[in-house]
Design a protein around this motif. Structure first.
Motif, mmCIF file in Angstrom:
data_model
loop_
_atom_site.group_PDB
_atom_site.id
_atom_site.type_symbol
_atom_site.label_atom_id
_atom_site.label_comp_id
_atom_site.label_asym_id
_atom_site.label_seq_id
_atom_site.Cartn_x
_atom_site.Cartn_y
_atom_site.Cartn_z
ATOM 1 N N TYR A 44 -1.535 2.893 3.522
ATOM 2 C CA TYR A 44 -0.258 3.180 4.288
ATOM 3 C C TYR A 44 -0.497 4.537 5.314
ATOM 4 O O TYR A 44 0.681 4.796 5.621
ATOM 5 N N VAL A 86 9.885 1.290 -2.620
ATOM 6 C CA VAL A 86 9.473 2.722 -2.053
ATOM 7 C C VAL A 86 8.875 3.550 -3.121
ATOM 8 O O VAL A 86 8.010 4.359 -3.000
ATOM 9 N N LYS A 129 5.489 2.962 -4.079
ATOM 10 C CA LYS A 129 4.455 3.715 -3.204
ATOM 11 C C LYS A 129 4.119 5.158 -3.617
ATOM 12 O O LYS A 129 2.967 5.562 -3.498
ATOM 13 N N HIS A 132 1.994 13.938 -2.345
ATOM 14 C CA HIS A 132 2.471 13.905 -0.919
ATOM 15 C C HIS A 132 3.123 15.031 -0.523
ATOM 16 O O HIS A 132 3.232 15.943 0.404
ATOM 17 N N PHE A 186 7.719 13.341 0.035
ATOM 18 C CA PHE A 186 8.000 11.851 -0.062
ATOM 19 C C PHE A 186 9.606 11.596 -0.142
ATOM 20 O O PHE A 186 10.149 11.517 -0.784
ATOM 21 N N ASN A 214 10.196 9.238 5.761
ATOM 22 C CA ASN A 214 8.747 9.187 5.974
ATOM 23 C C ASN A 214 7.947 7.850 5.688
ATOM 24 O O ASN A 214 6.864 8.072 5.668
ATOM 25 N N VAL A 215 8.936 6.849 5.420
ATOM 26 C CA VAL A 215 8.353 5.745 5.001
ATOM 27 C C VAL A 215 8.597 4.756 6.303
ATOM 28 O O VAL A 215 9.666 4.731 6.712
ATOM 29 N N VAL A 242 6.620 -1.838 2.811
ATOM 30 C CA VAL A 242 6.328 -0.543 3.234
ATOM 31 C C VAL A 242 4.919 -0.741 4.017
ATOM 32 O O VAL A 242 3.915 -1.216 3.235
ATOM 33 N N VAL A 277 3.390 5.598 5.379
ATOM 34 C CA VAL A 277 3.948 6.703 4.720
ATOM 35 C C VAL A 277 3.445 8.035 5.721
ATOM 36 O O VAL A 277 2.225 7.902 5.898
#
Length: 354
Positions: A92, A143, A146, A213, A216, A220-221, A231, A234
């Protein structure tokens, strides 16, 4: 099809040297033709992100903010290197196209990456983006999955195991963010001393050492415009490191504003977590624990840490506005936001069983 996320006109004082960008881009990508069309993404209060188009070929340029910045902050070269290493094991991540440490180009380090054309959910759903309560829940779970997937990445296999500083992550975060707050405090903002003292007293041991991250959030997705449950990207890896996964989750929950939260917290909302069907913060923690296998009896420390860290980030930005280092009017009320977050932390501390 829902509107693909687009950049807008560049904010005053944040313009780029178009000819310098053009020279750099054509050196990095020799077959580019014509002049670049440069616009700016409206989101983000930290690093600046621009869309650079050559006809139907579209790229994204990331650079630090203008004005005086903290010595260790906004490390564009590190962010690009992390993304490059992570891409093979976490698909991603956008591809890095070019990196520059030549300050003769834009006066700073910066990098260029591929543009992922998709939907980004910011404060509210786009006008033509309507999901049922059931579908909203499905999107929400996808989400969160991820984040779980990221925390499962084999850091050593990705060559990222040296990214962190080893055990003691929780302790370093509390010490580091406390130090950063004290340096960024302005006279119109509370001192947070009771919050910092509580966090220091209640620090748990690290629960694990994984790739995290550290920012997150929904904005930001990137979602597939043809299948908004999927998704495809990222973004914003500036603060990625090796650390405690529950600290990462706590950071995310600081932005997770629910429909029935009080007014001042609603004013800080940057993502559509208030929509019917979205999980509550409690449900997010329960779902994450179930999917990740990480367990903790009481999440209060991590939630309060996340809010405190958000307050420091807000205050660091406000410090720049307060001292005239940025004219961005979005930051004028950030001091009030920091004061609210101090009160919120104090209330959660009073109610905590820790």
């Amino acid at each position: 099809m829902t509107q693909i996320d687009q950049a807008v006109d560049i904010r005053e004082g944040e313009e780029l040297d178009v000819s310098a960008v053009d020279r750099f881009m054509k050196q990095a990508i020799p077959d580019l033709q014509g002049e670049p069309d440069i616009r700016q993404y409206p989101g983000g209060a930290s690093n600046l992100t621009y869309q650079v188009d050559y006809g139907d070929r579209s790229y994204v340029l990331r650079r630090p903010p203008f004005g005086k910045i903290a010595k260790s902050a906004h490390d564009m070269l590190r962010e690009a290197r992390v993304m490059d290493a992570l891409k093979p094991v976490y698909p991603y991540v956008p591809n890095i196209v070019a990196i520059s440490d030549d300050h003769d180009v834009l006066g700073c380090d910066f990098y260029v990456m591929e543009r992922l054309k998709g939907i980004i959910l910011r404060q509210d759903f786009p006008k033509d983006f309507e999901l049922s309560e059931t579908d909203t829940r499905k999107l929400c779970l996808n989400v969160i999955d991820k984040l779980v997937d990221l925390h499962r990445v084999d850091a050593k296999a990705a060559g990222l195991d040296k990214l962190g500083k080893g055990a003691g992550y929780v302790q370093r975060q509390i010490g580091g963010w406390s130090d950063r707050f004290r340096k960024a405090r302005t006279e119109d903002v509370g001192d947070f001393e009771s919050v910092m003292s509580w966090l220091s007293d209640k620090m748990p041991e690290d629960i694990a050492q994984v790739v995290i991250h550290n920012d997150f959030r929904f904005d930001n997705v990137v979602l597939n415009p043809d299948n908004p449950f999927e998704v495809i990207g990222v973004l914003d890896w500036e603060m990625a490191t090796i650390g405690d996964p529950l600290m990462d989750l706590g950071n995310s929950l600081a932005y997770w504003v629910e429909a029935d939260d009080e007014g001042p917290f609603q004013m800080l909302r940057r993502q559509p977590t208030h929509r019917p069907g979205m999980l509550t913060r409690k449900e997010v923690v329960e779902y994450y624990m179930e999917k990740s296998g990480f367990k903790v009896d009481n999440f209060d420390f991590y939630e309060i840490y996340g809010l405190f860290r958000l307050a420091v980030i807000v205050q660091q930005i406000y410090y720049r506005f307060y001292h005239g280092q940025t004219k961005d009017k979005r930051f004028a009320a950030f001091g009030q936001a920091a004061n609210y977050l101090e009160k919120r932390c104090q209330r959660l501390i009073e109610a905590s069983d820790l």
